[in-house]
Design a protein around this motif. Structure first.
Motif, PDB file in Angstrom:
ATOM      1  N   ASN A  59       0.177   3.604  -3.952  1.00 50.15           N
ATOM      2  CA  ASN A  59      -1.242   4.076  -4.153  1.00 50.15           C
ATOM      3  C   ASN A  59      -2.341   2.969  -4.236  1.00 50.15           C
ATOM      4  O   ASN A  59      -3.525   3.111  -4.403  1.00 50.15           O
ATOM      5  CB  ASN A  59      -1.700   5.374  -4.981  1.00 50.15           C
ATOM      6  CG  ASN A  59      -0.857   5.329  -6.085  1.00 50.15           C
ATOM      7  OD1 ASN A  59      -0.560   4.195  -6.902  1.00 50.15           O
ATOM      8  ND2 ASN A  59      -0.750   6.578  -6.915  1.00 50.15           N
ATOM      9  N   GLU A  60      -1.787   1.703  -4.810  1.00 50.38           N
ATOM     10  CA  GLU A  60      -2.410   0.649  -4.851  1.00 50.38           C
ATOM     11  C   GLU A  60      -1.954  -0.541  -4.275  1.00 50.38           C
ATOM     12  O   GLU A  60      -0.668  -0.967  -4.713  1.00 50.38           O
ATOM     13  CB  GLU A  60      -2.543   0.206  -6.310  1.00 50.38           C
ATOM     14  CG  GLU A  60      -3.949  -0.032  -7.017  1.00 50.38           C
ATOM     15  CD  GLU A  60      -4.495  -1.404  -6.277  1.00 50.38           C
ATOM     16  OE1 GLU A  60      -5.617  -1.231  -5.425  1.00 50.38           O
ATOM     17  OE2 GLU A  60      -3.859  -2.353  -6.358  1.00 50.38           O
ATOM     18  N   SER A  70      -3.508  -3.612  -3.224  1.00 52.88           N
ATOM     19  CA  SER A  70      -4.213  -5.126  -3.038  1.00 52.88           C
ATOM     20  C   SER A  70      -3.411  -6.060  -2.893  1.00 52.88           C
ATOM     21  O   SER A  70      -3.697  -7.133  -2.132  1.00 52.88           O
ATOM     22  CB  SER A  70      -5.227  -5.072  -3.964  1.00 52.88           C
ATOM     23  OG  SER A  70      -6.200  -3.936  -4.312  1.00 52.88           O
ATOM     24  N   VAL A 129       1.984   8.729   0.980  1.00 51.89           N
ATOM     25  CA  VAL A 129       0.437   8.099   0.266  1.00 51.89           C
ATOM     26  C   VAL A 129       0.241   6.621   0.845  1.00 51.89           C
ATOM     27  O   VAL A 129      -0.760   6.093   1.058  1.00 51.89           O
ATOM     28  CB  VAL A 129       0.083   8.367  -0.890  1.00 51.89           C
ATOM     29  CG1 VAL A 129      -0.241   9.824  -0.894  1.00 51.89           C
ATOM     30  CG2 VAL A 129       0.905   7.803  -1.893  1.00 51.89           C
ATOM     31  N   PRO A 160      -1.729   5.894   4.414  1.00 50.90           N
ATOM     32  CA  PRO A 160      -3.102   5.601   4.477  1.00 50.90           C
ATOM     33  C   PRO A 160      -3.800   4.658   3.416  1.00 50.90           C
ATOM     34  O   PRO A 160      -4.808   3.834   3.929  1.00 50.90           O
ATOM     35  CB  PRO A 160      -4.076   7.067   4.148  1.00 50.90           C
ATOM     36  CG  PRO A 160      -2.626   7.902   3.483  1.00 50.90           C
ATOM     37  CD  PRO A 160      -1.427   7.238   4.277  1.00 50.90           C
ATOM     38  N   VAL A 161      -3.076   4.367   2.350  1.00 53.43           N
ATOM     39  CA  VAL A 161      -3.524   3.224   1.592  1.00 53.43           C
ATOM     40  C   VAL A 161      -3.624   2.014   2.314  1.00 53.43           C
ATOM     41  O   VAL A 161      -4.438   1.194   2.044  1.00 53.43           O
ATOM     42  CB  VAL A 161      -2.947   3.387   0.223  1.00 53.43           C
ATOM     43  CG1 VAL A 161      -3.390   2.326  -0.739  1.00 53.43           C
ATOM     44  CG2 VAL A 161      -3.159   4.593  -0.690  1.00 53.43           C
ATOM     45  N   LYS A 172      -6.186   1.429   4.676  1.00 50.98           N
ATOM     46  CA  LYS A 172      -7.473   1.249   4.463  1.00 50.98           C
ATOM     47  C   LYS A 172      -7.558  -0.275   3.518  1.00 50.98           C
ATOM     48  O   LYS A 172      -8.597  -0.874   3.901  1.00 50.98           O
ATOM     49  CB  LYS A 172      -7.934   2.409   3.425  1.00 50.98           C
ATOM     50  CG  LYS A 172      -8.134   3.591   3.862  1.00 50.98           C
ATOM     51  CD  LYS A 172      -8.687   4.573   2.856  1.00 50.98           C
ATOM     52  CE  LYS A 172     -10.147   4.914   3.049  1.00 50.98           C
ATOM     53  NZ  LYS A 172     -10.819   5.827   2.025  1.00 50.98           N
ATOM     54  N   PRO A 230      -6.337  10.580   6.326  1.00 50.10           N
ATOM     55  CA  PRO A 230      -7.035  10.305   5.003  1.00 50.10           C
ATOM     56  C   PRO A 230      -7.431   8.936   4.915  1.00 50.10           C
ATOM     57  O   PRO A 230      -8.587   8.534   4.158  1.00 50.10           O
ATOM     58  CB  PRO A 230      -5.815  10.305   4.055  1.00 50.10           C
ATOM     59  CG  PRO A 230      -4.795  11.309   4.388  1.00 50.10           C
ATOM     60  CD  PRO A 230      -4.821  10.911   5.905  1.00 50.10           C
TER      61      PRO A 230
END
Lengths: 293, 459
Positions: B229-230, B232, B253, B256-257, B260, B286
């Protein structure tokens, strides 16, 4: 240098998202000395309720208000049915009660609102902002601002209001607080309601990023190392812990990850937390427990 | 000592060894079906997950299976007259509950036998590998599980039908080659794989290495740890590497993460190709606007315009008999995956009946049927699955059979197929599979089946 700066800033901003989740734990721990295992489920329930109401056609503000009302009712219900009957029991008993509670809340969320994945658009664009060559996420900036604002509001609430002072009294010495007429049941209701609202804010921001679905409750996994590092009893500590975890895991993934196979973000914060436990068991801002032996 | 107690002791002395021998002997054979009133029916066990983190996918898959089985029963009168009965068992997608469900269901339901078992989850599928072989119940692991189970000599009871992760990797490379103008144009290109750091995610490391060596593209591998979920730091690495294409092998999840975060880091969604488990509506919804243009490989494309959907709509959906609570998901990727699973089951039973008679089929017979499963386009047109399911032919040596995927693109509201079936280069990858299955056989002390007799029969 740009890569380092970008990783560091990105990590710090991501860390505030972890702090948001951790604050919910701190509130309940401060008031009752209990690690609330159900915080993740509360976060999921709050965000799912909000997005379901939005999808039913309620305006944003109305959906928010109704969700908060439901969370307050939920807090009263939890206090009456779970906490009050277990008053004066050991923290482990209460912890186990929150473990059971988490299953009840997750089951209720899925039973009442279904298992579908929901998209949540908060109107905050997840677009990059460039400062020189350094990329910063606009979404992360808003999330960080929200976390800091929330921390400030909670600090004001706890330091300058009657409720806040009562809560601190309960946290310091429950029996003494009771002896001077502080209503412990009411304090618990308020704290659980505020923890629910904090969970709602965290759930909305995390939900906007990854979608609102059952696994949203797993974001709390990031909160544990944050709490160990920052301390279980300090909102400021939760913010500091979040920043440390966010920055450290991002820097480690970028600079250490490639040499040890990558994918180290889930365990690196725990590694860091263990190191803190050796040096400062109560965390950076946690209260040291003194016991008469 | 009185005669009665002496007789009892003698009986004990005999009964214990006989019992032990019987237990050992029966454990080497197929499990028995417990007798019951439904012995004239075929049992379809559904190891479902309607609660837990993967429930959003599950509810659509089970609904599709049940809708299709109900359709076969009510419209077609069963499989050659044999009605299907089904029963769900909740696994929450975990290995322990998956095993519990298997043990509970392997003896059938009220006398109706199990022909095929679907573990419906990688943890349970891995955990059941040895038990299923011992019980002689074939497992179907469509688009998940052990790729080396393609080798039926070592894994007679595991069937990773239609598309393994190895074939998926090869189909991806072939699709990129199509887009770039040919396999020779891959030389010097960069393909980054952002993968879920798990057994599932790591499954394509080896085939992609071979494909990169064969076609001369640069193979960049970036892991994302669960839950992802992270991301970067991963997408910062992607930006630094400047790949031409990204193969997104995430799950839950993390998809979608990833989309994005990719767009935030300036990587266009239409240069990202998701894998089978990053190709559903739940993966892209999402991500909102960021997912527009995102591509994904799938062995069961989305859409409700296939012939089978028209038939189901008329007989099941419009008559209110569907198991779907939310009928807007009719024709979703997960719904169509459930239909595909159920089709393989029904067709395998049909093929078994040709050999063994029009009656309920047992596990050993189901295994034979799967090893002789053939679905050509003519048959797919008959059963309404043409376009949704690829042509398929399994053999005792090849438990995959298909090895093709279609590419679909998300336009913000729905998936649209943008390619025909893209075939994997299975011959190129087969030595890798054989090496893995041989290693498994060595580790477990399995003597691979000699298939020369089966092959000569086929020829």
């Amino acid at each position: 240098m740009n890569l380092f700066l970008e990783t560091l800033i990105g990590g710090l901003l991501a860390g505030t998202m972890y702090s948001l989740v951790a604050i919910g734990f701190v509130l309940i721990y401060k008031a009752s000395g209990v690690f609330n295992f159900a915080q993740g489920s509360m976060l999921l329930f709050a965000a799912l309720t909000f997005v379901t109401l939005l999808e039913k056609g309620l305006p944003f503000a109305a959906a928010l208000a109704v969700t908060i009302a439901i969370l307050i009712l939920g807090a009263i219900l939890i206090e009456r049915t779970v906490l009050r009957p277990l008053a004066n029991r050991s923290p482990m008993t209460l912890f186990m009660a929150t473990l059971g509670l988490s299953y009840v809340i997750e089951g209720a969320a899925q039973g009442l609102m279904g298992a579908q994945v929901h998209a949540l658009d908060l109107g905050i664009e997840d677009v990059p902002i460039f400062i020189g060559d350094v990329l910063i996420s606009q979404f992360d900036l808003v999330a960080a601002a929200t976390a800091v604002t929330l921390a400030l509001v909670l600090a004001l609430l706890f330091n300058n209001t009657r409720i806040g002072i009562s809560l601190r009294a309960v946290a310091d010495d429950t029996r003494a607080a009771l002896s001077i007429g502080i209503n412990l049941n009411r304090i618990w209701q308020i704290v659980w309601a505020v923890a629910g609202i904090v969970g709602l804010v965290a759930g909305m921001l995390w939900g906007a990023r990854q979608g609102i679905q059952f696994s949203l409750s797993l974001v709390v996994l990031k909160a544990l190392p944050v709490l160990i590092i920052g301390g279980f009893t300090s909102i400021g500590g939760a913010i500091a812990g979040g920043l440390i975890v966010g920055a450290a895991e991002n820097l480690a993934e970028t600079y250490v990850g490639p040499y040890i196979g990558g994918g180290i973000t889930p365990w690196f914060p725990y590694f860091l937390a263990i190191a803190f436990l050796y040096i400062r068991p109560a965390g950076l801002f946690g209260e040291r427990a003194l016991e008469r032996v | 000592m009185n005669p009665a107690s002496a007789a009892l002791r003698a009986l004990r002395r005999v009964a214990l060894p006989v019992g032990l021998v019987t237990c050992l002997a029966t454990s080497a054979f197929a499990v028995d079906t417990h007798p019951g009133p439904d012995s004239d029916k075929q049992f379809f066990p559904i190891a479902s997950y309607r609660v837990g983190p993967y429930a959003s996918a599950g509810v659509q898959i089970w609904a599709a299976m049940i809708d299709y089985l109900r359709y076969v029963n009510e419209v077609e009168g069963g499989i050659n007259g044999v009605k299907i009965v089904w029963q769900e068992c909740e696994t929450e997608w975990t290995a322990d509950k998956g095993i519990e469900c298997y043990e509970r269901q392997k003896h059938g339901l009220n006398g109706a036998p199990v022909a095929i078992y679907l573990p419906n989850g990688a943890p349970a599928a891995y955990a059941l590998t040895d038990r299923a072989a011992q019980d002689k119940i074939p497992l179907i692991t469509l688009a998940y599980g052990r790729t080396e189970a393609t080798d039926g000599r070592v894994f007679p009871y595991i069937f990773p039908v239609i598309l393994t992760f190895y074939s998926e990797a090869s189909a991806l490379v072939n699709y990129i080659a199509e887009r770039e103008g040919g396999l020779d144009k891959l030389k010097g290109k960069k393909i980054a794989t952002v993968y879920h750091d798990s057994a599932y995610g790591r499954e394509t490391l080896e085939p992609l290495e071979l494909l990169a060596k064969t076609y001369g593209f640069e193979n960049i591998q970036i892991p994302v740890a669960d839950p992802g979920n992270e991301q970067s730091s991963q997408w910062r690495q992607v930006r630094e590497a400047k790949p031409d294409w990204v193969f997104l092998r995430t799950w839950g999840v993390s998809t979608p993460v990833a989309i994005k975060t990719a767009v935030r880091f300036g990587f266009p969604a239409d240069r990202i190709i998701g894998d089978v488990w990053a190709s559903s509506e739940e993966d892209v919804l999402p991500a909102g606007e960021a997912a527009k243009g995102y591509l994904a490989l799938t062995p069961y494309p989305a859409g409700a315009s296939f012939d089978i959907h028209q038939r189901l709509k008329k007989a099941i959906i419009d008559t209110g008999k569907s198991d779907l609570r939310d009928t807007s998901t009719f024709g979703s990727v997960y719904y169509n995956s459930g239909l595909t699973d159920a089709l393989i089951f029904v067709e395998a039973v049909r093929i078994a009946q040709k050999k063994f008679g029009n009656r309920p089929i047992t596990g050993t017979e189901g295994q034979w049927a799967l090893e002789h499963l053939k679905l050509d386009n003519a048959r797919l047109k008959e059963n309404g699955f043409y376009g949704l399911v690829q042509e398929l032919q399994l053999t005792p040596a090849d438990h995959e059979g298909g090895g093709a995927a279609r590419v679909q693109q998300w336009d913000g509201t729905k998936w649209t197929p943008v390619s025909d079936w893209v075939q994997a280069d299975r011959a190129l990858l087969r030595p890798l599979i054989d090496a893995k299955s041989a290693a498994y056989a060595k580790e477990k002390g399995i003597t691979p089946r000699d298939l020369s007799q089966d092959l000569s029969k086929q020829q």
